[in-house]
Motif scaffolding. Structure first.
Motif, short mmCIF file in Angstrom:
data_model
loop_
_atom_site.label_atom_id
_atom_site.label_comp_id
_atom_site.label_asym_id
_atom_site.label_seq_id
_atom_site.Cartn_x
_atom_site.Cartn_y
_atom_site.Cartn_z
N PHE A 53 -59.30 2.41 -38.79
CA PHE A 53 -58.97 1.24 -39.60
C PHE A 53 -58.62 1.67 -41.02
CE2 PHE A 53 -61.75 -0.10 -36.26
CZ PHE A 53 -61.19 -1.28 -35.82
N ILE A 54 -57.59 1.03 -41.56
CA ILE A 54 -57.21 1.16 -42.96
C ILE A 54 -57.10 -0.26 -43.50
CG2 ILE A 54 -55.33 1.79 -44.53
CD1 ILE A 54 -54.58 4.03 -42.61
N THR A 55 -57.63 -0.49 -44.69
CA THR A 55 -57.39 -1.77 -45.36
C THR A 55 -56.70 -1.45 -46.69
OG1 THR A 55 -59.63 -1.77 -46.33
CG2 THR A 55 -59.32 -3.00 -44.28
N PHE A 56 -56.02 -2.45 -47.22
CA PHE A 56 -55.31 -2.19 -48.47
C PHE A 56 -55.16 -3.47 -49.28
CE2 PHE A 56 -52.25 -3.11 -45.15
CZ PHE A 56 -51.36 -3.99 -45.73
N ASP A 57 -55.21 -3.29 -50.59
CA ASP A 57 -54.81 -4.29 -51.58
C ASP A 57 -53.99 -3.49 -52.59
OD1 ASP A 57 -57.01 -3.01 -52.81
OD2 ASP A 57 -58.30 -4.75 -52.60
N ASP A 58 -54.51 -3.21 -53.79
CA ASP A 58 -53.75 -2.33 -54.69
C ASP A 58 -54.14 -0.87 -54.50
OD1 ASP A 58 -56.25 -2.41 -55.86
OD2 ASP A 58 -55.49 -2.55 -57.91
N SER A 59 -55.07 -0.63 -53.59
CA SER A 59 -55.45 0.72 -53.19
C SER A 59 -55.61 0.74 -51.67
CB SER A 59 -56.73 1.16 -53.90
OG SER A 59 -57.76 0.23 -53.67
N VAL A 60 -55.77 1.93 -51.13
CA VAL A 60 -55.90 2.08 -49.68
C VAL A 60 -57.33 2.48 -49.38
CG1 VAL A 60 -55.04 3.26 -47.63
CG2 VAL A 60 -53.48 2.76 -49.51
N HIS A 61 -57.95 1.78 -48.43
CA HIS A 61 -59.34 2.03 -48.06
C HIS A 61 -59.38 2.59 -46.64
CE1 HIS A 61 -58.95 -1.92 -50.25
NE2 HIS A 61 -59.47 -1.14 -51.17
N PHE A 62 -60.06 3.71 -46.49
CA PHE A 62 -60.24 4.35 -45.19
C PHE A 62 -61.70 4.18 -44.77
CE2 PHE A 62 -56.77 6.47 -47.28
CZ PHE A 62 -55.85 6.69 -46.27
N TYR A 63 -61.95 4.24 -43.47
CA TYR A 63 -63.31 4.02 -42.97
C TYR A 63 -63.74 5.18 -42.08
CZ TYR A 63 -62.48 -0.44 -45.00
OH TYR A 63 -62.19 -1.42 -45.92
N ASP A 64 -64.80 5.85 -42.53
CA ASP A 64 -65.39 6.93 -41.75
C ASP A 64 -66.31 6.29 -40.71
OD1 ASP A 64 -66.69 9.12 -40.70
OD2 ASP A 64 -67.25 9.97 -42.65
#
Length: 140
Positions: A53-64
């Motif tokens: 999963f990747i989420t994003f707004d003004d940055s990109v969030h990764f999930y370990d």
């Protein structure tokens, strides 16, 4: 003649989800997470199926979601001009081995971003990061 047949690549599901204010307020994130929770057992694939999963707004969030963790761990990449996956491990995991973490993440995501006031969306950077992540896995 010796012909070797390689098994097919495992199924790989990498979901990139917009968590900007407008996207979250539309209610799609909750619906997506609830629906995927209900359908996890019906995703096409076998015991080698991978998910991330990747989420994003003004940055990109990764999930370990590495096996052995007690909860999903978010990693944020703010440099969207040269985005890259922050870790080579744990971002795409075997669904069977990390099922509990995947379920925890899908349960928690709508709550984590419920109050997000960030209106920006870096879809392009998120797609570049997703590409780098999937291609990196296939080259191993």
């Amino acid at each position: 003649m010796n012909f070797e047949v390689r098994p097919p690549q495992p199924s790989c599901y990498l979901f990139a989800l917009d968590v900007s204010r407008a996207a979250v307020e539309s209610g799609y994130l909750r619906v997506f997470c609830d629906t995927l929770l209900d359908e996890l057992d019906r995703l096409p694939g076998d015991s080698r199926t991978q998910i991330g999963f990747i989420t994003f707004d003004d940055s990109v969030h990764f999930y370990d979601l590495s096996e052995g963790l007690t909860q999903p761990r978010m990693m944020v990449v703010g440099d969207v001009d040269d985005v890259f996956p922050p870790s080579p491990d744990g971002l795409l995991v075997n669904l069977n081995e990390s099922r509990d973490l995947v379920q925890d993440l899908l349960t928690q995501l709508p709550e984590w971003f419920a109050g997000n006031h960030n209106t920006r969306s870096c879809l392009g950077a998120a797609l570049q990061a997703a590409y780098k992540l999937v291609v990196g896995v296939k080259e191993e």
